[in-house]
Design a protein around this motif. Sequence first.
Motif, short mmCIF file in Angstrom:
data_model
loop_
_atom_site.label_atom_id
_atom_site.label_comp_id
_atom_site.label_asym_id
_atom_site.label_seq_id
_atom_site.Cartn_x
_atom_site.Cartn_y
_atom_site.Cartn_z
N MET A 47 0.84 -1.19 0.00
CA MET A 47 0.00 0.00 0.00
C MET A 47 0.88 1.24 0.00
N THR B 46 1.49 4.76 0.96
CA THR B 46 0.95 5.74 1.88
C THR B 46 2.04 6.69 2.34
N CYS C 247 -10.75 15.22 -1.01
CA CYS C 247 -10.49 13.83 -1.35
C CYS C 247 -10.89 13.58 -2.79
N ASP D 100 -1.69 10.75 9.17
CA ASP D 100 -1.89 9.78 8.09
C ASP D 100 -2.80 8.65 8.55
N GLN E 258 -6.50 7.81 6.98
CA GLN E 258 -6.77 6.51 6.35
C GLN E 258 -7.87 5.76 7.09
N LEU F 65 -11.04 7.11 5.84
CA LEU F 65 -11.34 6.57 4.51
C LEU F 65 -11.98 5.19 4.62
N TYR G 118 -10.31 -2.09 0.72
CA TYR G 118 -9.52 -0.86 0.89
C TYR G 118 -8.56 -0.72 -0.29
N VAL H 150 -3.17 4.61 -2.08
CA VAL H 150 -3.67 5.72 -1.24
C VAL H 150 -2.54 6.71 -1.03
N LYS H 151 -2.79 7.95 -1.33
CA LYS H 151 -1.80 9.01 -1.10
C LYS H 151 -2.41 10.02 -0.14
N VAL H 152 -1.70 10.30 0.92
CA VAL H 152 -2.13 11.31 1.88
C VAL H 152 -1.18 12.49 1.80
N SER I 244 -14.18 12.24 2.15
CA SER I 244 -13.96 10.92 1.56
C SER I 244 -15.28 10.21 1.28
#
Length: 806
Positions: A1, A3, A655, A692, A696, A699, A734, A738-740, A761
């Motif tokens: 993932m 992140t 988002c 973060d 997440q 989300l 999920y 995913v980029k935060v 989100s």
Amino acid sequence: METPVKAVPPVAPEAGALPGEAHAPFHTPDAEAPAGISRRGLLTYALSAPVLTVAAGFAAPRDAEAALPLTPPDTVDFFDLGDAVTLTSLPTMPLVRLSVGKNGRVAFELPRAESGQGISTALAMMIAEELDVPLNMVDVTLSDARPELLVNQLTGGSTTIRSFAGVLPLMAAQARARLLEAAARQWGLSASSLNTANGHVLASDGRKAAYATLTLAASLIPAPLNVAPKSAGQYRVVGKAAGRIDALDIVTGRKQFTLDIPVPNAKPTMVRRPPTILGTVVRVNNLGTVKAMPGVIGVCVLPRGGAIVPIPPGVAVMAETFGQAWDAVNALDVTWGAGTIDGESNASITAKLKASLPALGVPPVSIPLLGSVTIDAEFEMAPLSHAPLETDCAIVDVKRDASGNPVFCEIWAGMQTPIAAAQSVAIDLGLPPTAVKAHVITSGGSFGRRLFWDPVQQAAQVSKALGYPCKLMYHRADDMRHGRMRPPQYHRVRATTALGQVALFDHRIASPRLDGRHGFGDLVTAAVGAVPAVFQQTPGNLGVEEFLFKTMVSSPYNFGVSNKLLLPVPIIMNTASYRSVHIQPTRLCEEIMVDELAKALGKDPVAFRLEFLRSPRAIACLKAVAATGQWGKVMPKGFAQGIAVHQETRSYTACLVEIDARPAIAGTGPALVTKAVIAIDVGKPINLSGIDAQVQGALAESISIVLSSGLHVQNGLPLEGSYSQYHFSRNRHYPKDVKVIIMPPNGEAIGGLGEVGLSASSAAIANAYGRATGIKPRKFPLFFPVDFTPFPPGKLPTRLMLPLPA
């Protein structure tokens, strides 16, 4: 993932950039441009992202200041719940305990509840920063209930960090100054000539003294008044990424949660609950038979009554093991009385909510060519379970005298309102407040559930009746069916444009009353919400709920004359605040309406939002996700992007998601979120890793409550009784991508975090679903079948007996 946890580095602003804007990672899309943008314009947009220039053909023809201003202004623009909690907590902040021990370790007693949100770590980072000690030298423990703190022990509303941001660094800076002064006196030097590092005071001649050797002398020095915390340019800890200070204990099993506390002779207890919500016990028909079952210590019919909130009804069984208690609970033969919503279902409750909302009247005539459009929409939200990993539980030991009268009570539980819990239990037991001691234990999730102390009330009554410390545990079925829930809601919305402006936005919400009788966590404000005590739907509680709505729900847009009206309906259910309880559904509906307004006016959803957003911080977040997420790229049939923006608790977020709606279109399952880009601006980041994680987590929650999670109330009781039935998202739901984007400090005060991540989100997912399927999202969750066999009402599932290995 994928992140990445990082703050977007500030750069010199380009022409037309807003103050505080920063560049985000961007990859040039290999797809068509959004509507109204040429490929060449999109390239210009990409290269300047997230600054959207007029040359790109993407910037709005006017900015939000030219739009019709929000009228009346949102209450939260001037005063919100976080301000209320901060101001009311301030008078007793001097009583909060921060100390440096003889071992050199820093101890902080946190008068809040830690339930996985990471507040202990963030506050420890503030302390480590100011005291110049390693983070692993800071010990944060949860404070017992301290009535002298008054309203300064409430955990909720994403207010903890905001409440402590102004005082905790100062407390730590004062402690550091006293240590410096102690060393200066010892060495005959000026304190201003000394420095600190790594838990030591340092002199320019090479001498150093560990804090451990100075604590006694420092304790005799008055706290200085002319000390200021560090400036942002001096930070070495704050604003960086740090792991949770209790992470190792959690993953190795050393961390103790409520049922791990080794209270001597505490006996496992479970409860047989009614077949409908808030049903009553008429009689137990086989009391002697159940008492004779193996391991059973006693049976207790939970009494009616209860200070502030009623004691939940049921029949408790105490036994030597939880398995024995479980078996005995299911063997009980109970005659039950009616509950408060017998015969009701989601459909009938929704019908009552819908009927309670006043009609919007005759809509204005829509003339799209003149920029005049009216959109009416109605939305349904199913009730939701908090579904924390740790079900409701408590250990309570009521000591009795020779006559059997209570003389002292000790409590161990995860509590967001421990003062109110302890004081109300004292009233229930007929004890003075000083005869009840409540220990706040880290809990495995809460989301607002532990604002109430239901298991503490029950365990206190069982311990009083049976004479043993009571270790009470809700079964998962109890937790989902008879625990507190986010109430269902019905929304009616109308948006009207005139000459391309949003001139009117009318939003009306009906919901069963949200129980707010916990107040600000103390007995006085809780009692105000419970007046008069004979009613569940009290005028006091109505006032609390309306206060929460007005100080939490806001709109980021200049949408002209706007109205948000909450109409609580006197349908009596077990309710409680749930992460962003009124905000998330209200803003979800509004962001869906924004997409539909943009479409009706022939505008790109991002450009439309940029035209009406009120805050440069919201604009910066939106531009960052649009750029990084390659907004507008061509996607295969059944796939789509969705976007949304949100403000809450002085923080801002946006988002962008990508969704695969093919399972939903085929009717085989919920849509899948395949990618998400989230920008979050909390003003002053403390722990990048914690931010973060919270974003997440939000989300994951949004994926659940928008696409698949909800409670089916049928004949007065939710059908769901396990994670296999309540369809919270799993790992497979999920997104792997995913980029935060954590926006850099911007000179603004710290905002809230725990709840702000939910609305944008969830709305982005709903908007993507609408674009992918062509179906307007109106009922949530969007995929909501009863694809399981419910457990019989009024009983626990049959206990599964696994054979022991040979």
